[in-house]
Write a protein that holds these residues in place. Structure first.
Motif, PDB file in Angstrom:
ATOM      1  N   UNK A   1       0.840  -1.200   0.000  1.00  0.00           N
ATOM      2  CA  UNK A   1       0.000   0.000   0.000  1.00  0.00           C
ATOM      3  C   UNK A   1       0.876   1.251   0.000  1.00  0.00           C
ATOM      4  N   UNK A   2       1.927   1.235   0.798  1.00  0.00           N
ATOM      5  CA  UNK A   2       2.852   2.370   0.856  1.00  0.00           C
ATOM      6  C   UNK A   2       3.520   2.598  -0.495  1.00  0.00           C
ATOM      7  N   UNK A   3       3.920   1.505  -1.159  1.00  0.00           N
ATOM      8  CA  UNK A   3       4.543   1.611  -2.480  1.00  0.00           C
ATOM      9  C   UNK A   3       3.579   2.234  -3.491  1.00  0.00           C
ATOM     10  N   UNK A   4       2.351   1.733  -3.516  1.00  0.00           N
ATOM     11  CA  UNK A   4       1.365   2.247  -4.468  1.00  0.00           C
ATOM     12  C   UNK A   4       1.066   3.718  -4.209  1.00  0.00           C
ATOM     13  N   UNK A   5       0.937   4.076  -2.951  1.00  0.00           N
ATOM     14  CA  UNK A   5       0.644   5.463  -2.594  1.00  0.00           C
ATOM     15  C   UNK A   5       1.809   6.372  -2.961  1.00  0.00           C
ATOM     16  N   UNK A   6       3.023   5.954  -2.655  1.00  0.00           N
ATOM     17  CA  UNK A   6       4.219   6.762  -2.929  1.00  0.00           C
ATOM     18  C   UNK A   6       4.394   7.019  -4.428  1.00  0.00           C
ATOM     19  N   UNK A   7       3.975   6.059  -5.249  1.00  0.00           N
ATOM     20  CA  UNK A   7       4.117   6.188  -6.699  1.00  0.00           C
ATOM     21  C   UNK A   7       2.856   6.705  -7.389  1.00  0.00           C
ATOM     22  N   UNK A   8       1.907   7.192  -6.601  1.00  0.00           N
ATOM     23  CA  UNK A   8       0.690   7.779  -7.165  1.00  0.00           C
ATOM     24  C   UNK A   8      -0.227   6.787  -7.846  1.00  0.00           C
ATOM     25  N   UNK A   9      -0.166   5.512  -7.414  1.00  0.00           N
ATOM     26  CA  UNK A   9      -0.936   4.467  -8.095  1.00  0.00           C
ATOM     27  C   UNK A   9      -2.094   3.921  -7.259  1.00  0.00           C
ATOM     28  N   UNK A  10      -2.172   4.336  -6.007  1.00  0.00           N
ATOM     29  CA  UNK A  10      -3.206   3.786  -5.130  1.00  0.00           C
ATOM     30  C   UNK A  10      -4.608   4.147  -5.611  1.00  0.00           C
ATOM     31  N   UNK A  11      -4.738   5.284  -6.291  1.00  0.00           N
ATOM     32  CA  UNK A  11      -6.041   5.711  -6.807  1.00  0.00           C
ATOM     33  C   UNK A  11      -6.519   4.860  -7.973  1.00  0.00           C
ATOM     34  N   UNK A  12      -5.638   4.042  -8.531  1.00  0.00           N
ATOM     35  CA  UNK A  12      -5.987   3.279  -9.727  1.00  0.00           C
ATOM     36  C   UNK A  12      -6.376   1.831  -9.431  1.00  0.00           C
ATOM     37  N   UNK A  13      -6.415   1.471  -8.160  1.00  0.00           N
ATOM     38  CA  UNK A  13      -6.762   0.096  -7.812  1.00  0.00           C
ATOM     39  C   UNK A  13      -7.779   0.069  -6.665  1.00  0.00           C
ATOM     40  N   UNK A  14      -8.529  -1.019  -6.602  1.00  0.00           N
ATOM     41  CA  UNK A  14      -9.453  -1.288  -5.507  1.00  0.00           C
ATOM     42  C   UNK A  14      -9.001  -2.576  -4.837  1.00  0.00           C
ATOM     43  N   UNK A  15      -8.843  -2.541  -3.531  1.00  0.00           N
ATOM     44  CA  UNK A  15      -8.479  -3.752  -2.802  1.00  0.00           C
ATOM     45  C   UNK A  15      -9.730  -4.617  -2.659  1.00  0.00           C
ATOM     46  N   UNK A  16      -9.693  -5.808  -3.231  1.00  0.00           N
ATOM     47  CA  UNK A  16     -10.838  -6.720  -3.162  1.00  0.00           C
ATOM     48  C   UNK A  16     -10.401  -8.009  -2.452  1.00  0.00           C
ATOM     49  N   UNK A  17     -11.310  -8.970  -2.352  1.00  0.00           N
ATOM     50  CA  UNK A  17     -10.969 -10.205  -1.667  1.00  0.00           C
ATOM     51  C   UNK A  17     -10.885 -10.004  -0.162  1.00  0.00           C
ATOM     52  N   UNK A  18     -10.238 -10.928   0.518  1.00  0.00           N
ATOM     53  CA  UNK A  18     -10.225 -10.949   1.975  1.00  0.00           C
ATOM     54  C   UNK A  18      -9.580  -9.715   2.602  1.00  0.00           C
ATOM     55  N   UNK A  19      -8.653  -9.091   1.888  1.00  0.00           N
ATOM     56  CA  UNK A  19      -8.025  -7.897   2.445  1.00  0.00           C
ATOM     57  C   UNK A  19      -9.001  -6.738   2.538  1.00  0.00           C
ATOM     58  N   UNK A  20     -10.054  -6.750   1.731  1.00  0.00           N
ATOM     59  CA  UNK A  20     -11.102  -5.733   1.864  1.00  0.00           C
ATOM     60  C   UNK A  20     -11.799  -5.898   3.219  1.00  0.00           C
ATOM     61  N   UNK A  21     -12.043  -7.151   3.610  1.00  0.00           N
ATOM     62  CA  UNK A  21     -12.655  -7.403   4.915  1.00  0.00           C
ATOM     63  C   UNK A  21     -11.761  -6.889   6.038  1.00  0.00           C
ATOM     64  N   UNK A  22     -10.474  -7.113   5.910  1.00  0.00           N
ATOM     65  CA  UNK A  22      -9.508  -6.610   6.892  1.00  0.00           C
ATOM     66  C   UNK A  22      -9.603  -5.088   6.997  1.00  0.00           C
ATOM     67  N   UNK A  23      -9.731  -4.419   5.855  1.00  0.00           N
ATOM     68  CA  UNK A  23      -9.815  -2.961   5.851  1.00  0.00           C
ATOM     69  C   UNK A  23     -11.146  -2.465   6.397  1.00  0.00           C
ATOM     70  N   UNK A  24     -12.225  -3.217   6.196  1.00  0.00           N
ATOM     71  CA  UNK A  24     -13.497  -2.849   6.834  1.00  0.00           C
ATOM     72  C   UNK A  24     -13.313  -2.776   8.346  1.00  0.00           C
ATOM     73  N   UNK A  25     -12.635  -3.771   8.882  1.00  0.00           N
ATOM     74  CA  UNK A  25     -12.436  -3.840  10.334  1.00  0.00           C
ATOM     75  C   UNK A  25     -11.473  -2.759  10.816  1.00  0.00           C
ATOM     76  N   UNK A  26     -10.363  -2.587  10.131  1.00  0.00           N
ATOM     77  CA  UNK A  26      -9.347  -1.637  10.573  1.00  0.00           C
ATOM     78  C   UNK A  26      -9.804  -0.189  10.481  1.00  0.00           C
ATOM     79  N   UNK A  27     -10.670   0.098   9.518  1.00  0.00           N
ATOM     80  CA  UNK A  27     -11.128   1.471   9.306  1.00  0.00           C
ATOM     81  C   UNK A  27     -12.351   1.826  10.142  1.00  0.00           C
ATOM     82  N   UNK A  28     -12.988   0.818  10.748  1.00  0.00           N
ATOM     83  CA  UNK A  28     -14.211   1.071  11.497  1.00  0.00           C
ATOM     84  C   UNK A  28     -15.415   1.281  10.600  1.00  0.00           C
ATOM     85  N   UNK A  29     -15.305   0.868   9.340  1.00  0.00           N
ATOM     86  CA  UNK A  29     -16.425   1.022   8.395  1.00  0.00           C
ATOM     87  C   UNK A  29     -17.663   0.285   8.889  1.00  0.00           C
TER      88      UNK A  29
END
Length: 235
Positions: A14-42
């Protein structure tokens, strides 16, 4: 120890993608999306059960960024392993901790091509029904990163629709749906159903009827929960 490496590698990506301006071009899907739901308090109170060594990234537009970027070259230089599937031609990237990063794109139209080249410099696997996730996503903030993930409701709908195609991963997907069901919003689910196109394999009407007739592969106990969540009645 492996758990620590897994999370470290994810956040380094995530840090690599953000640093290179690429994080806006992808959506995290699969099980890591569930992890982010929990970590973000969504989803208040939701706890993810992360059981994967894969990171799935859905590319939002194969023609962006412009000019294109060869991330395989950059990632190789900083310690990632780059490979190509000999049969399909899809790009495989492995983190230093041996987690596989897989790039996906939405398959449109007749879907003749199962692999598409992208402006990110990777050959991505084209899969049907991913538009459900791409067209219904949100930004979550974790550790000062703004990361795109599917709406939890879209995530559940998508997993339910593709469940019969998932073979050995079908049971794991059913567990994910079961864990998320108490937290999804009924109105949002119905709105997404109504937005599905006629060409979608499981439209709102077809999917609702499959549930109400108890023929959905989620199993009766999950059907009852989902029916209650959607306000559906048995026929």
């Amino acid at each position: 120890m492996m758990e620590d490496i897994k999370y470290k590698d994810f956040w380094e990506l995530i840090k690599f993608l953000d640093h290179n301006g690429l994080l806006d071009h992808v959506i995290v899907v699969g099980s890591w999306a569930e992890y982010l739901y929990a970590q973000s308090g969504t989803l208040d109170g939701f706890i993810s059960n992360l059981r994967t060594l894969d990171i799935d990234l859905l590319i939002t537009n194969i023609n962006k960024p412009s000019p294109n970027v060869n991330i395989t070259k950059i990632m190789h230089e900083i310690g990632y392993t780059i490979d190509e599937d000999r049969i399909s031609g899809t790009t495989k990237i492995y983190t230093p901790g041996f987690m596989e990063i897989e790039f996906l794109v939405t398959q449109r139209g007749s879907g003749i091509k199962s692999v598409l080249s992208t402006n990110l410099g990777v050959n991505a696997q084209a899969i049907r029904n991913l538009n459900i996730l791409k067209d219904n996503c949100i930004l979550v903030q974790v550790f000062d990163f703004n990361i795109s993930v599917p709406l939890p409701e879209a995530y559940v709908i998508h997993k339910a629709i593709i469940n019969k195609e998932r073979l050995i991963k079908a049971e794991k997907d059913r567990d994910s749906i079961k864990n998320l069901l108490p937290y999804i919003n009924k109105d949002t689910v119905l709105r997404i159903f109504e937005g599905l196109t006629k060409k979608t394999e499981e439209s709102n009407y077809e999917f609702a009827n499959r549930i109400s007739r108890n023929k959905h592969p989620l199993g009766n106990h999950l059907i009852i929960r989902l029916k209650a969540q959607l306000g559906l009645e048995s026929h």
